[in-house]
Design an enzyme around this catalytic site. Structure first.
Site, PDB file in Angstrom:
ATOM      1  N   CYS A  63       0.818  -1.204  -0.080  1.00  0.00           N
ATOM      2  CA  CYS A  63       0.056  -0.069   0.112  1.00  0.00           C
ATOM      3  C   CYS A  63       0.875   1.094   0.062  1.00  0.00           C
ATOM      4  O   CYS A  63       1.675   1.405   0.796  1.00  0.00           O
ATOM      5  CB  CYS A  63      -0.809   0.086   1.170  1.00  0.00           C
ATOM      6  SG  CYS A  63      -1.842   1.499   1.311  1.00  0.00           S
ATOM      7  N   ARG A  66      -0.065   4.752   2.942  1.00  0.00           N
ATOM      8  CA  ARG A  66       0.085   4.268   4.348  1.00  0.00           C
ATOM      9  C   ARG A  66       0.314   5.492   5.211  1.00  0.00           C
ATOM     10  O   ARG A  66       0.247   5.322   6.472  1.00  0.00           O
ATOM     11  CB  ARG A  66       0.966   3.230   4.782  1.00  0.00           C
ATOM     12  CG  ARG A  66       0.656   1.808   4.392  1.00  0.00           C
ATOM     13  CD  ARG A  66       1.721   0.776   4.623  1.00  0.00           C
ATOM     14  NE  ARG A  66       2.568   0.553   3.603  1.00  0.00           N
ATOM     15  CZ  ARG A  66       3.830  -0.075   3.516  1.00  0.00           C
ATOM     16  NH1 ARG A  66       4.230  -0.421   4.692  1.00  0.00           N
ATOM     17  NH2 ARG A  66       4.644  -0.199   2.468  1.00  0.00           N
ATOM     18  N   TRP A 236      -9.035   5.654   0.006  1.00  0.00           N
ATOM     19  CA  TRP A 236      -9.755   6.325  -1.462  1.00  0.00           C
ATOM     20  C   TRP A 236      -8.737   6.119  -2.470  1.00  0.00           C
ATOM     21  O   TRP A 236      -7.679   5.453  -2.264  1.00  0.00           O
ATOM     22  CB  TRP A 236      -9.683   7.884  -1.177  1.00  0.00           C
ATOM     23  CG  TRP A 236      -8.315   8.577  -0.869  1.00  0.00           C
ATOM     24  CD1 TRP A 236      -7.224   8.921  -1.508  1.00  0.00           C
ATOM     25  CD2 TRP A 236      -7.895   9.068   0.602  1.00  0.00           C
ATOM     26  NE1 TRP A 236      -6.039   9.306  -0.711  1.00  0.00           N
ATOM     27  CE2 TRP A 236      -6.547   9.387   0.552  1.00  0.00           C
ATOM     28  CE3 TRP A 236      -8.627   9.046   1.693  1.00  0.00           C
ATOM     29  CZ2 TRP A 236      -5.959   9.814   1.663  1.00  0.00           C
ATOM     30  CZ3 TRP A 236      -8.021   9.625   2.958  1.00  0.00           C
ATOM     31  CH2 TRP A 236      -6.812   9.876   2.846  1.00  0.00           C
ATOM     32  N   GLU A 241      -5.055   3.442 -10.422  1.00  0.00           N
ATOM     33  CA  GLU A 241      -5.694   1.996 -10.175  1.00  0.00           C
ATOM     34  C   GLU A 241      -6.951   1.824 -10.922  1.00  0.00           C
ATOM     35  O   GLU A 241      -7.053   0.839 -11.523  1.00  0.00           O
ATOM     36  CB  GLU A 241      -6.258   2.031  -8.497  1.00  0.00           C
ATOM     37  CG  GLU A 241      -5.323   2.084  -7.707  1.00  0.00           C
ATOM     38  CD  GLU A 241      -5.791   1.804  -6.258  1.00  0.00           C
ATOM     39  OE1 GLU A 241      -6.210   2.920  -5.631  1.00  0.00           O
ATOM     40  OE2 GLU A 241      -6.008   0.777  -5.734  1.00  0.00           O
TER      41      GLU A 241
HETATM   42  N1  ARG Z   1      -7.031  -1.648  -6.897  1.00  0.00           N
HETATM   43  C1  ARG Z   1      -8.039  -1.819  -6.377  1.00  0.00           C
HETATM   44  C2  ARG Z   1      -9.006  -1.414  -7.416  1.00  0.00           C
HETATM   45  O1  ARG Z   1      -8.679  -0.815  -8.344  1.00  0.00           O
HETATM   46  C3  ARG Z   1      -8.430  -1.224  -5.033  1.00  0.00           C
HETATM   47  C4  ARG Z   1      -7.393  -1.523  -4.081  1.00  0.00           C
HETATM   48  C5  ARG Z   1      -7.306  -0.673  -2.917  1.00  0.00           C
HETATM   49  N2  ARG Z   1      -7.036   0.634  -3.186  1.00  0.00           N
HETATM   50  C6  ARG Z   1      -7.118   1.555  -2.370  1.00  0.00           C
HETATM   51  N3  ARG Z   1      -7.052   2.709  -2.822  1.00  0.00           N
HETATM   52  N4  ARG Z   1      -7.360   1.716  -0.954  1.00  0.00           N
HETATM   53  O2  ARG Z   1     -10.157  -1.395  -7.381  1.00  0.00           O
END
Ligand code: ARG
Length: 378
Positions: A63, A66, A236, A241
Protein backbone atom coordinates in the site's frame (compact mmCIF):
# COMPACT_ATOMS: atom_id res chain seq x y z
CA UNK A 1 4.91 -18.58 13.27
CA UNK A 2 4.70 -19.23 16.99
CA UNK A 3 1.87 -20.07 19.31
CA UNK A 4 -1.20 -17.95 19.92
CA UNK A 5 0.25 -17.11 23.33
CA UNK A 6 3.48 -15.80 21.84
CA UNK A 7 1.66 -13.75 19.23
CA UNK A 8 -0.68 -12.27 21.80
CA UNK A 9 2.14 -11.33 24.18
CA UNK A 10 4.17 -9.71 21.43
CA UNK A 11 1.18 -7.75 20.18
CA UNK A 12 0.23 -6.54 23.66
CA UNK A 13 3.77 -5.41 24.48
CA UNK A 14 4.08 -3.48 21.21
CA UNK A 15 0.68 -1.91 21.62
CA UNK A 16 1.35 -0.79 25.17
CA UNK A 17 4.66 0.75 24.08
CA UNK A 18 3.21 2.47 21.00
CA UNK A 19 0.24 3.87 22.86
CA UNK A 20 2.63 5.28 25.43
CA UNK A 21 0.86 3.64 28.34
CA UNK A 22 2.53 4.28 31.66
CA UNK A 23 1.21 1.12 33.32
CA UNK A 24 3.00 -2.11 32.40
CA UNK A 25 1.20 -4.57 30.11
CA UNK A 26 1.85 -7.39 32.58
CA UNK A 27 -1.66 -7.51 34.09
CA UNK A 28 -3.31 -7.56 30.69
CA UNK A 29 -0.86 -10.21 29.46
CA UNK A 30 -1.61 -12.41 32.46
CA UNK A 31 -5.35 -12.07 31.90
CA UNK A 32 -5.03 -12.89 28.19
CA UNK A 33 -2.85 -15.94 28.86
CA UNK A 34 -5.39 -17.23 31.34
CA UNK A 35 -8.22 -16.61 28.89
CA UNK A 36 -6.33 -18.56 26.21
CA UNK A 37 -5.65 -21.35 28.69
CA UNK A 38 -9.35 -21.62 29.55
CA UNK A 39 -11.03 -20.97 26.21
CA UNK A 40 -8.36 -21.52 23.55
CA UNK A 41 -8.66 -17.92 22.41
CA UNK A 42 -8.93 -14.35 23.69
CA UNK A 43 -10.92 -11.21 23.00
CA UNK A 44 -9.32 -7.89 22.12
CA UNK A 45 -10.46 -4.78 23.93
CA UNK A 46 -11.71 -2.09 21.55
CA UNK A 47 -8.48 -0.18 22.07
CA UNK A 48 -6.41 -3.22 21.10
CA UNK A 49 -8.57 -3.90 18.06
CA UNK A 50 -8.36 -0.29 16.97
CA UNK A 51 -4.61 -0.01 17.29
CA UNK A 52 -4.09 -3.48 15.82
CA UNK A 53 -6.09 -2.58 12.72
CA UNK A 54 -4.09 0.62 12.30
CA UNK A 55 -0.84 -1.33 12.61
CA UNK A 56 -2.06 -3.83 10.03
CA UNK A 57 -2.53 -0.98 7.57
CA UNK A 58 0.87 0.46 8.50
CA UNK A 59 2.41 -2.96 7.77
CA UNK A 60 0.71 -3.43 4.39
CA UNK A 61 3.77 -3.64 2.16
CA UNK A 62 1.83 -3.16 -1.06
CA UNK A 63 0.00 0.00 0.00
CA UNK A 64 1.36 3.39 -1.09
CA UNK A 65 -1.23 5.27 0.99
CA UNK A 66 0.06 4.34 4.43
CA UNK A 67 0.91 7.89 5.57
CA UNK A 68 -2.67 8.08 6.85
CA UNK A 69 -2.66 4.90 8.93
CA UNK A 70 -3.39 6.73 12.18
CA UNK A 71 -6.63 8.15 10.81
CA UNK A 72 -8.25 4.75 10.21
CA UNK A 73 -11.79 4.63 11.63
CA UNK A 74 -12.46 1.24 13.23
CA UNK A 75 -16.08 0.06 13.43
CA UNK A 76 -16.49 -2.76 15.90
CA UNK A 77 -19.07 -5.24 14.56
CA UNK A 78 -17.76 -8.31 16.38
CA UNK A 79 -21.15 -8.80 18.04
CA UNK A 80 -22.98 -9.27 14.72
CA UNK A 81 -24.51 -12.76 14.49
CA UNK A 82 -27.13 -12.58 11.79
CA UNK A 83 -27.15 -11.71 8.11
CA UNK A 84 -29.51 -8.75 8.44
CA UNK A 85 -27.26 -7.00 10.95
CA UNK A 86 -24.23 -7.80 8.81
CA UNK A 87 -25.77 -6.18 5.72
CA UNK A 88 -26.70 -3.18 7.86
CA UNK A 89 -23.15 -2.85 9.17
CA UNK A 90 -21.79 -3.01 5.62
CA UNK A 91 -24.21 -0.35 4.44
CA UNK A 92 -23.28 1.99 7.25
CA UNK A 93 -19.62 1.36 6.48
CA UNK A 94 -20.21 2.50 2.90
CA UNK A 95 -22.18 5.59 3.92
CA UNK A 96 -19.76 6.60 6.67
CA UNK A 97 -16.69 6.03 4.49
CA UNK A 98 -18.13 7.78 1.42
CA UNK A 99 -18.96 10.87 3.50
CA UNK A 100 -20.38 12.76 0.51
CA UNK A 101 -17.06 12.47 -1.30
CA UNK A 102 -14.71 13.36 1.54
CA UNK A 103 -13.76 9.69 1.83
CA UNK A 104 -12.73 8.39 5.25
CA UNK A 105 -10.45 5.34 5.60
CA UNK A 106 -12.62 2.87 7.49
CA UNK A 107 -12.58 -0.77 8.57
CA UNK A 108 -15.49 -2.81 9.92
CA UNK A 109 -14.44 -5.83 11.96
CA UNK A 110 -16.74 -8.84 12.34
CA UNK A 111 -16.25 -11.76 14.71
CA UNK A 112 -12.97 -13.64 14.32
CA UNK A 113 -12.44 -17.21 13.22
CA UNK A 114 -13.31 -19.81 15.85
CA UNK A 115 -10.39 -22.20 16.11
CA UNK A 116 -12.42 -24.96 17.78
CA UNK A 117 -15.10 -25.26 15.13
CA UNK A 118 -12.91 -23.90 12.33
CA UNK A 119 -15.94 -21.85 11.33
CA UNK A 120 -15.65 -18.30 10.13
CA UNK A 121 -17.54 -15.25 9.00
CA UNK A 122 -16.81 -14.34 5.38
CA UNK A 123 -17.72 -11.82 2.76
CA UNK A 124 -17.62 -13.49 -0.63
CA UNK A 125 -17.04 -10.29 -2.61
CA UNK A 126 -13.52 -9.14 -3.42
CA UNK A 127 -14.78 -5.57 -2.93
CA UNK A 128 -18.13 -4.48 -1.47
CA UNK A 129 -18.73 -2.31 -4.52
CA UNK A 130 -17.68 -3.79 -7.86
CA UNK A 131 -19.04 -4.40 -11.34
CA UNK A 132 -20.24 -7.76 -12.64
CA UNK A 133 -18.60 -9.58 -15.54
CA UNK A 134 -20.58 -11.77 -17.96
CA UNK A 135 -19.19 -14.27 -20.45
CA UNK A 136 -20.95 -13.93 -23.80
CA UNK A 137 -21.59 -16.85 -26.13
CA UNK A 138 -18.85 -15.65 -28.52
CA UNK A 139 -16.34 -15.83 -25.66
CA UNK A 140 -16.13 -12.05 -25.14
CA UNK A 141 -16.91 -10.46 -21.77
CA UNK A 142 -19.38 -7.71 -20.90
CA UNK A 143 -18.47 -5.79 -17.74
CA UNK A 144 -15.43 -6.45 -15.58
CA UNK A 145 -13.62 -9.68 -16.51
CA UNK A 146 -12.08 -9.72 -13.02
CA UNK A 147 -15.56 -10.43 -11.65
CA UNK A 148 -16.40 -13.42 -13.91
CA UNK A 149 -16.05 -16.15 -11.27
CA UNK A 150 -17.83 -14.24 -8.52
CA UNK A 151 -20.62 -13.14 -10.87
CA UNK A 152 -21.15 -16.82 -11.71
CA UNK A 153 -21.39 -17.65 -8.00
CA UNK A 154 -23.98 -14.90 -7.59
CA UNK A 155 -26.02 -16.38 -10.43
CA UNK A 156 -25.93 -19.76 -8.71
CA UNK A 157 -27.20 -18.13 -5.54
CA UNK A 158 -30.17 -16.82 -7.51
CA UNK A 159 -29.05 -13.26 -8.35
CA UNK A 160 -29.93 -11.98 -11.81
CA UNK A 161 -27.72 -9.30 -13.37
CA UNK A 162 -28.81 -6.94 -16.14
CA UNK A 163 -26.00 -7.98 -18.44
CA UNK A 164 -24.61 -4.45 -18.63
CA UNK A 165 -21.03 -3.19 -18.51
CA UNK A 166 -21.36 -1.52 -15.07
CA UNK A 167 -23.85 -3.64 -13.07
CA UNK A 168 -23.31 -3.49 -9.33
CA UNK A 169 -22.82 -6.93 -7.87
CA UNK A 170 -24.81 -7.98 -4.80
CA UNK A 171 -23.10 -8.37 -1.44
CA UNK A 172 -22.73 -12.00 -0.36
CA UNK A 173 -22.10 -12.79 3.30
CA UNK A 174 -21.69 -16.05 5.14
CA UNK A 175 -21.93 -16.52 8.89
CA UNK A 176 -20.32 -19.47 10.70
CA UNK A 177 -22.00 -22.75 9.81
CA UNK A 178 -24.64 -21.06 7.67
CA UNK A 179 -25.47 -20.84 4.00
CA UNK A 180 -24.38 -17.70 2.11
CA UNK A 181 -26.94 -14.90 1.86
CA UNK A 182 -26.97 -12.08 -0.70
CA UNK A 183 -28.46 -8.63 -0.96
CA UNK A 184 -28.18 -5.80 -3.46
CA UNK A 185 -26.84 -2.53 -2.15
CA UNK A 186 -29.35 0.34 -2.14
CA UNK A 187 -28.42 2.38 -5.23
CA UNK A 188 -28.47 5.66 -3.33
CA UNK A 189 -25.60 4.73 -1.03
CA UNK A 190 -23.23 3.74 -3.84
CA UNK A 191 -21.35 6.72 -5.26
CA UNK A 192 -20.30 6.47 -8.90
CA UNK A 193 -18.37 8.99 -10.95
CA UNK A 194 -19.28 9.48 -14.63
CA UNK A 195 -16.05 9.98 -16.55
CA UNK A 196 -15.40 13.00 -18.72
CA UNK A 197 -12.29 14.77 -20.00
CA UNK A 198 -11.26 18.41 -19.62
CA UNK A 199 -10.60 18.74 -23.40
CA UNK A 200 -12.18 15.81 -25.26
CA UNK A 201 -15.96 16.24 -25.41
CA UNK A 202 -16.46 12.76 -26.88
CA UNK A 203 -15.01 11.21 -23.72
CA UNK A 204 -18.03 12.20 -21.64
CA UNK A 205 -20.36 10.53 -24.12
CA UNK A 206 -18.83 7.06 -23.86
CA UNK A 207 -20.90 6.08 -20.81
CA UNK A 208 -17.81 5.15 -18.82
CA UNK A 209 -17.80 5.50 -15.06
CA UNK A 210 -16.22 4.09 -11.92
CA UNK A 211 -17.27 3.81 -8.28
CA UNK A 212 -15.73 6.14 -5.73
CA UNK A 213 -15.08 3.77 -2.84
CA UNK A 214 -12.71 0.77 -3.03
CA UNK A 215 -13.63 -1.53 -0.10
CA UNK A 216 -11.49 -4.67 -0.05
CA UNK A 217 -13.66 -7.29 1.62
CA UNK A 218 -11.99 -10.68 1.12
CA UNK A 219 -8.77 -10.28 3.10
CA UNK A 220 -8.07 -11.56 6.58
CA UNK A 221 -6.96 -9.17 9.32
CA UNK A 222 -4.54 -10.82 11.72
CA UNK A 223 -3.91 -9.15 15.09
CA UNK A 224 -1.94 -10.85 17.86
CA UNK A 225 -2.80 -14.31 16.52
CA UNK A 226 -6.54 -13.61 16.21
CA UNK A 227 -7.84 -13.98 12.65
CA UNK A 228 -10.60 -11.62 11.54
CA UNK A 229 -11.77 -13.30 8.36
CA UNK A 230 -14.33 -10.60 7.61
CA UNK A 231 -12.89 -7.13 8.05
CA UNK A 232 -13.67 -4.97 5.01
CA UNK A 233 -11.55 -1.82 4.73
CA UNK A 234 -11.27 1.15 2.43
CA UNK A 235 -9.12 4.13 1.61
CA UNK A 236 -9.62 6.46 -1.33
CA UNK A 237 -8.51 5.67 -4.85
CA UNK A 238 -5.20 6.54 -6.45
CA UNK A 239 -6.12 7.54 -10.02
CA UNK A 240 -3.91 4.97 -11.74
CA UNK A 241 -5.73 2.07 -10.06
CA UNK A 242 -8.69 2.96 -12.24
CA UNK A 243 -7.04 4.69 -15.23
CA UNK A 244 -3.95 2.54 -15.66
CA UNK A 245 -5.34 -0.82 -14.51
CA UNK A 246 -9.11 -1.35 -14.15
CA UNK A 247 -10.08 0.47 -17.32
CA UNK A 248 -6.82 -0.06 -19.22
CA UNK A 249 -5.54 -3.62 -18.67
CA UNK A 250 -6.21 -5.83 -21.68
CA UNK A 251 -7.80 -8.39 -19.39
CA UNK A 252 -10.00 -5.76 -17.70
CA UNK A 253 -12.00 -3.05 -19.54
CA UNK A 254 -9.30 -2.70 -22.23
CA UNK A 255 -10.21 0.88 -23.20
CA UNK A 256 -6.88 2.03 -24.68
CA UNK A 257 -7.63 0.91 -28.27
CA UNK A 258 -11.02 2.66 -28.16
CA UNK A 259 -9.51 5.86 -26.80
CA UNK A 260 -6.61 5.80 -29.28
CA UNK A 261 -9.07 5.41 -32.14
CA UNK A 262 -11.13 8.35 -30.91
CA UNK A 263 -7.93 10.38 -30.65
CA UNK A 264 -7.09 9.32 -34.21
CA UNK A 265 -3.69 7.97 -33.19
CA UNK A 266 -1.70 5.61 -35.35
CA UNK A 267 -2.44 2.28 -33.70
CA UNK A 268 -0.63 0.28 -36.38
CA UNK A 269 2.81 0.94 -34.95
CA UNK A 270 3.77 0.49 -31.32
CA UNK A 271 6.38 3.19 -31.72
CA UNK A 272 3.75 5.88 -32.22
CA UNK A 273 3.27 5.40 -28.45
CA UNK A 274 -0.50 5.40 -28.96
CA UNK A 275 -0.95 3.32 -25.81
CA UNK A 276 1.01 5.78 -23.71
CA UNK A 277 -0.88 8.77 -25.12
CA UNK A 278 -4.25 7.12 -24.59
CA UNK A 279 -3.18 6.12 -21.08
CA UNK A 280 -2.32 9.69 -20.11
CA UNK A 281 -5.69 10.98 -21.36
CA UNK A 282 -7.63 8.23 -19.62
CA UNK A 283 -5.86 9.00 -16.34
CA UNK A 284 -6.40 12.72 -16.85
CA UNK A 285 -10.10 11.98 -17.25
CA UNK A 286 -10.26 9.88 -14.08
CA UNK A 287 -8.60 12.55 -11.88
CA UNK A 288 -10.56 15.36 -13.55
CA UNK A 289 -13.91 13.60 -13.11
CA UNK A 290 -13.43 12.60 -9.46
CA UNK A 291 -12.41 16.17 -8.67
CA UNK A 292 -15.28 17.62 -10.66
CA UNK A 293 -17.85 15.53 -8.79
CA UNK A 294 -16.27 16.13 -5.39
CA UNK A 295 -14.80 12.70 -4.67
CA UNK A 296 -11.47 12.37 -2.98
CA UNK A 297 -8.75 10.78 -5.12
CA UNK A 298 -4.97 11.06 -5.22
CA UNK A 299 -2.70 11.20 -8.27
CA UNK A 300 0.35 8.92 -8.32
CA UNK A 301 2.91 11.72 -7.98
CA UNK A 302 1.32 13.03 -4.79
CA UNK A 303 0.84 9.49 -3.47
CA UNK A 304 4.53 8.76 -4.01
CA UNK A 305 5.48 11.94 -2.11
CA UNK A 306 3.12 10.97 0.69
CA UNK A 307 4.73 7.57 0.89
CA UNK A 308 8.15 9.18 1.28
CA UNK A 309 6.71 11.31 4.08
CA UNK A 310 5.36 8.12 5.66
CA UNK A 311 8.82 6.63 5.62
CA UNK A 312 10.31 9.70 7.30
CA UNK A 313 7.65 9.69 9.96
CA UNK A 314 8.16 5.98 10.61
CA UNK A 315 11.91 6.45 10.90
CA UNK A 316 11.36 9.29 13.34
CA UNK A 317 9.35 6.84 15.44
CA UNK A 318 12.17 4.31 15.37
CA UNK A 319 10.55 1.96 12.87
CA UNK A 320 11.80 0.72 9.50
CA UNK A 321 9.33 0.77 6.64
CA UNK A 322 8.77 -2.53 4.86
CA UNK A 323 7.43 -2.51 1.32
CA UNK A 324 6.83 -4.41 -1.90
CA UNK A 325 8.49 -2.34 -4.63
CA UNK A 326 6.58 -4.06 -7.44
CA UNK A 327 3.32 -2.84 -5.99
CA UNK A 328 4.43 0.51 -4.61
CA UNK A 329 5.68 1.83 -7.95
CA UNK A 330 2.65 3.24 -9.80
CA UNK A 331 1.61 1.47 -13.02
CA UNK A 332 2.41 4.48 -15.19
CA UNK A 333 5.33 6.93 -15.25
CA UNK A 334 7.05 4.74 -12.67
CA UNK A 335 10.49 6.34 -12.83
CA UNK A 336 8.96 9.83 -12.60
CA UNK A 337 7.95 9.02 -9.01
CA UNK A 338 10.44 8.86 -6.15
CA UNK A 339 9.39 5.40 -4.95
CA UNK A 340 10.87 3.93 -8.16
CA UNK A 341 14.33 5.00 -7.05
CA UNK A 342 14.15 3.50 -3.60
CA UNK A 343 13.98 0.03 -2.15
CA UNK A 344 12.42 -1.58 0.88
CA UNK A 345 12.58 -4.92 2.62
CA UNK A 346 9.48 -6.92 1.75
CA UNK A 347 9.30 -8.48 5.20
CA UNK A 348 5.89 -9.36 6.59
CA UNK A 349 5.19 -7.88 10.00
CA UNK A 350 2.21 -8.54 12.28
CA UNK A 351 -0.52 -7.29 12.60
CA UNK A 352 -1.25 -7.46 8.89
CA UNK A 353 -3.76 -8.24 6.16
CA UNK A 354 -3.51 -11.57 4.37
CA UNK A 355 -5.04 -13.14 1.30
CA UNK A 356 -7.39 -16.06 1.90
CA UNK A 357 -8.90 -18.56 -0.51
CA UNK A 358 -12.11 -17.45 -2.24
CA UNK A 359 -14.93 -18.20 0.18
CA UNK A 360 -16.80 -20.36 -2.35
CA UNK A 361 -13.68 -22.42 -3.05
CA UNK A 362 -13.13 -22.92 0.63
CA UNK A 363 -16.73 -24.08 0.89
CA UNK A 364 -16.23 -26.55 -1.95
CA UNK A 365 -13.01 -27.83 -0.35
CA UNK A 366 -14.84 -28.28 2.95
CA UNK A 367 -17.54 -30.37 1.31
CA UNK A 368 -15.00 -32.52 -0.46
CA UNK A 369 -13.09 -33.07 2.74
CA UNK A 370 -16.28 -34.20 4.45
CA UNK A 371 -17.19 -36.72 1.78
CA UNK A 372 -13.67 -38.07 1.77
CA UNK A 373 -13.24 -38.25 5.53
CA UNK A 374 -10.04 -40.18 6.31
CA UNK A 375 -11.69 -41.81 9.29
CA UNK A 376 -14.70 -43.20 7.47
CA UNK A 377 -14.50 -46.53 5.64
CA UNK A 378 -16.88 -45.69 2.83
N1 ARG B 1 -6.77 -1.68 -6.87
C1 ARG B 1 -8.11 -1.93 -6.41
C2 ARG B 1 -9.09 -1.37 -7.43
O1 ARG B 1 -8.69 -0.74 -8.35
C3 ARG B 1 -8.38 -1.32 -5.05
C4 ARG B 1 -7.36 -1.63 -3.97
C5 ARG B 1 -7.43 -0.71 -2.79
N2 ARG B 1 -7.15 0.65 -3.19
C6 ARG B 1 -7.15 1.72 -2.36
N3 ARG B 1 -6.89 2.87 -2.88
N4 ARG B 1 -7.39 1.59 -1.08
O2 ARG B 1 -10.29 -1.48 -7.33
Amino acid sequence: MGSLEQKAVEFLKTTWAELGKTASPDDRIAAVLEEIHETGTYTHTFEELEHGAKMAWRNSNRCIGRLFWRSLKVQDSRHVQDEKSMFEALQSHITYATNDGKIRPTITVFSPKNNHTNSETRIWNHQLIRYAGYRNSDGSVTGDPASLAFTEECHQLGWQGNGGPFDLLPVVVQLPGREPAWQELPKDIVAEVPLSHPQFDWFGEMGWKWYALPVISDMKLEIGGIEYTAAPFNGWYMGTEIGARNLADTDRYNLLPVIAEKMQLDTSAAHSLWKDRALVELNTAVLFSFEKHGFKIVDHHSASEQFMAFEMSENRNGRDVTGDWNWLVPPMSGAATEVFHREWKDEKLSPNFEYQAAAWEQKAAGIKKLSKCPFSKS
